[in-house]
Scaffold this motif. Structure first.
Motif, PDB file in Angstrom:
ATOM      1  N   GLU A 545       0.849  -1.221   0.011  1.00 26.40           N
ATOM      2  CA  GLU A 545       0.133  -0.135   0.057  1.00 26.40           C
ATOM      3  C   GLU A 545       0.838   1.198   0.056  1.00 26.40           C
ATOM      4  OE1 GLU A 545      -4.079   1.357   2.273  1.00 26.40           O
ATOM      5  OE2 GLU A 545      -2.534   0.407   3.472  1.00 26.40           O
ATOM      6  N   ASP A 549      -2.654   6.104  -0.800  1.00 26.27           N
ATOM      7  CA  ASP A 549      -3.767   5.509  -0.648  1.00 26.27           C
ATOM      8  C   ASP A 549      -4.189   5.163   0.841  1.00 26.27           C
ATOM      9  OD1 ASP A 549      -3.794   5.363  -3.584  1.00 26.27           O
ATOM     10  OD2 ASP A 549      -2.699   3.567  -3.453  1.00 26.27           O
ATOM     11  N   PHE A 550      -3.033   5.103   1.638  1.00 24.17           N
ATOM     12  CA  PHE A 550      -3.347   4.852   3.016  1.00 24.17           C
ATOM     13  C   PHE A 550      -3.955   5.920   3.606  1.00 24.17           C
ATOM     14  CE2 PHE A 550      -1.978   5.534   7.370  1.00 24.17           C
ATOM     15  CZ  PHE A 550      -2.325   4.276   8.007  1.00 24.17           C
ATOM     16  N   ARG A 553      -7.605   5.610   2.576  1.00 22.83           N
ATOM     17  CA  ARG A 553      -8.212   4.632   3.113  1.00 22.83           C
ATOM     18  C   ARG A 553      -8.686   4.754   4.686  1.00 22.83           C
ATOM     19  NH1 ARG A 553      -6.621  -0.005   6.107  1.00 22.83           N
ATOM     20  NH2 ARG A 553      -4.553   0.285   5.699  1.00 22.83           N
ATOM     21  N   LYS A 554      -7.566   5.800   5.358  1.00 21.65           N
ATOM     22  CA  LYS A 554      -7.861   5.959   6.877  1.00 21.65           C
ATOM     23  C   LYS A 554      -8.661   7.090   7.134  1.00 21.65           C
ATOM     24  CE  LYS A 554      -5.870   2.359   8.900  1.00 21.65           C
ATOM     25  NZ  LYS A 554      -6.458   1.797   9.880  1.00 21.65           N
ATOM     26  N   LYS A 555      -9.040   7.706   5.827  1.00 23.74           N
ATOM     27  CA  LYS A 555      -9.831   8.951   5.943  1.00 23.74           C
ATOM     28  C   LYS A 555      -9.240  10.050   6.563  1.00 23.74           C
ATOM     29  CE  LYS A 555     -14.496   6.736   5.825  1.00 23.74           C
ATOM     30  NZ  LYS A 555     -14.116   6.430   4.319  1.00 23.74           N
TER      31      LYS A 555
END
Length: 569
Positions: A545, A549-550, A553-555
């Motif tokens: 990852e 992108d992380f 994904r973690k908002k």
């Protein structure tokens, strides 16, 4: 074109009065009173490939001495598709020594820049550039600029065919005015530049485009030209080692203006596919839509991205089909994996050797530990291949034979300029614009400061055992976006000396922009902000990852598709 000319921007009037870009440039060049040009010619010289600059660090001192600023000129050299010969590399290196700052600048759009050229040397400099069979015309200004192409050494069998398309587009969309030859080359036409002696402009007309226009080509899986960040992007589609044609992306652009929420960066939309034999015509017709529908009243809103948002993508596509006389085909599948460069020796599909060398900030210079300029010059003297400028400000030594590879490898080691030596993936994925001290638009440092900041962010990555993690990091001194900061997983945009807006969350592939995370941060605040985020990434990242992108994904960041993503609330 607007009928009420009273509403047009002043630049539109300058273009219309210019007699196809002549203006009073010859008189400006002959004027001995100032190191600058007459006001209208400061706009027109952009079409000839140059911008007026000054050494801003000397401005206050010179003003106290009742002197005008120390004016000089940046000259940009078009290199369609980024490919130059070893002789052209040496020629430009010699010109830099002779007339300007003794370094070469590799731009984020695969062009060369020469800096600190004084007015009385402009004509000789541009003439000698043309003597090398390169050109500066249309490197700047309200025209189609340098056409980019993937030069990644791992490209497929179709690279030469795609490169040929890039050259065809560049030649076809070059201005046809004879003013360039009359002013700089004593009316001589230089072989190989694809231009004619015509005064009339069959594509551009008398007032050219509302604003600059940028075209780039990319060969999947490499998006090393940031194809979606440009007015027109062409994504090569390959089947059975043959070029079928190109997917067409329209409406990209990185620039915006602080405090003006009507402006914003934008990625292009893929609207269809064109076969190879039709793509030059498709490019012309798209450019003419922008010519006819673009905003000529407010230059802040004149790029094609705003034209598309105003008239609508559906209308734009229908108009394109109407001008072509047929409907473009549905887009074909494709996939990008990175918008960075790959390093180290590789053998290309054609059996020749390629190696990408890291050029920090795109500045080809010698330092005590990294004599890059001298090393590249020595390599150019013996190379039987070519020099390829990448969209990430690096250089590829390309098309090297089996016979020459050992000699070139020996020089790389002798001058200690192998890319993998002492450079982290973070640094190898870094990019910065010139910014201070010469760019008149810059609010803060760029090229000169980013290496120092990267040192400190590398420390954070090492602290969290992520020193081998590739993260794209980009810095510009202002929001105009020359270094495409809105496509960095970590992006910095200068607000004031020592203060930067921090943008986070772009994709590693260049198909998602970042968003504004915090404003006007000092270096200490930048590091204190990034430290816990990098720590969280180290602890919770998925397999393979990427950082951007992380964060999505973690908002940690969230796209709202609003201008507040870039300007703040």
């Amino acid at each position: 074109m607007n009928e009420d000319k009273s509403k047009l921007s002043e630049v539109e009037h300058i273009k219309e009065r210019s007699q196809y870009l002549r203006g009073t440039l010859p008189e400006s060049l002959d004027d001995q009173v100032s190191g600058n040009l007459f006001a209208q010619d400061q706009q027109l010289i952009k079409f000839h490939g140059s911008y007026v600059q000054s050494d801003r660090e000397l401005d206050k001192e010179r003003k106290a001495q009742k002197l005008e600023p120390l004016y000089s000129f940046m000259i940009r050299v078009r290199v369609p598709g980024g490919v130059a010969t070893p002789k052209q590399w040496i020629d430009l290196d010699n010109i830099a020594d002779k007339y300007g700052m003794p370094t070469l600048k590799l731009t984020t759009r695969q062009a060369f820049e020469l800096h600190s050229i004084l007015k009385h040397n402009l004509k000789n400099t541009i003439k000698e550039i043309n003597d090398s069979l390169l050109s500066t015309i249309a490197a700047c200004g309200d025209v189609n600029r340098n056409v980019m192409n993937t030069v990644n050494p791992n490209t497929s069998y179709i690279h030469d065919d795609v490169q040929d398309v890039a050259r065809q587009i560049s030649d076809h969309l070059n201005p046809r005015t004879s003013s360039y030859y009359k002013i700089w080359l004593n009316d001589e036409v230089v072989a190989g530049n694809g231009l004619t002696e015509e005064i009339e402009e069959p594509i551009y007309g008398k007032v050219y485009l509302p604003r600059k226009f940028k075209i780039t080509l990319a060969i999947p899986p490499y998006n090393d030209t940031d194809v979606f960040a440009h007015d027109l992007g062409l994504i090569a589609i390959e089947k059975d080692k043959k070029l079928l044609g190109f997917n067409i992306s329209v409406g990209g652009g990185m620039g915006m203006t602080f405090g003006d929420n009507t402006t914003h960066p934008r990625l292009g939309n893929v609207i269809g596919f064109a076969p190879t034999d039709k793509v030059v015509d498709v490019c012309e017709k798209i450019l003419t839509i922008q010519r006819d529908y673009g905003n000529r009243e407010n230059r802040r809103l004149s790029r094609m991205k705003y034209t598309i948002e105003r008239i609508g993508l559906d209308f734009f596509t229908v108009e394109l089909n109407k001008r072509l006389g047929y409907d473009i085909e549905p887009a074909r599948p494709f996939k990008f994996t990175t918008n960075g460069d790959s390093y180290g020796w590789v053998k290309g599909a054609n059996g020749k050797w390629f190696i990408t060398l890291f050029v920090e900030g795109g500045r080809v210079k010698d330092t005590e530990k990294y004599p890059l300029r001298t090393g590249l010059r020595e390599i150019a003297k013996i190379s039987d291949g070519d020099f390829r400028l990448t969209g990430n400000q690096n250089v590829v030594l390309g098309n090297i034979s089996d016979r020459k590879k050992p000699e070139i490898d020996k020089l790389l080691k002798q001058y200690n300029i192998l890319p993998e030596q002492d450079k982290t993936p973070l640094r190898l994925h870094s990019m910065a614009c010139v910014a201070l001290n010469v760019c008149p638009l810059a609010n803060a440092e760029g090229e000169r400061y980013l290496p120092e900041l990267v040192d400190k962010i590398e420390g954070l990555l090492g602290k969290h055992k992520l020193q081998n993690e590739p993260i794209t990091i980009r810095m510009t001194g202002c929001p105009n976006g020359c270094g495409r900061p809105y496509l960095g997983e970590i992006g910095f945009v200068g607000r004031a000396p020592g203060k930067y807006n921090l943008y986070l969350g772009a994709s590693f592939e260049g198909d998602r922009m970042n968003v504004l995370y915090k404003e006007s941060l000092s270096e200490e605040e930048i590091l204190n902000t990034l430290d816990p985020l990098i720590g969280q990434f180290a602890a919770e990242k998925g397999k393979d990852e990427h950082f951007g992108d992380f964060l999505v994904r973690k908002k940690v960041i969230e796209h709202k598709n609003l201008t507040t993503d870039f300007h703040g609330e």
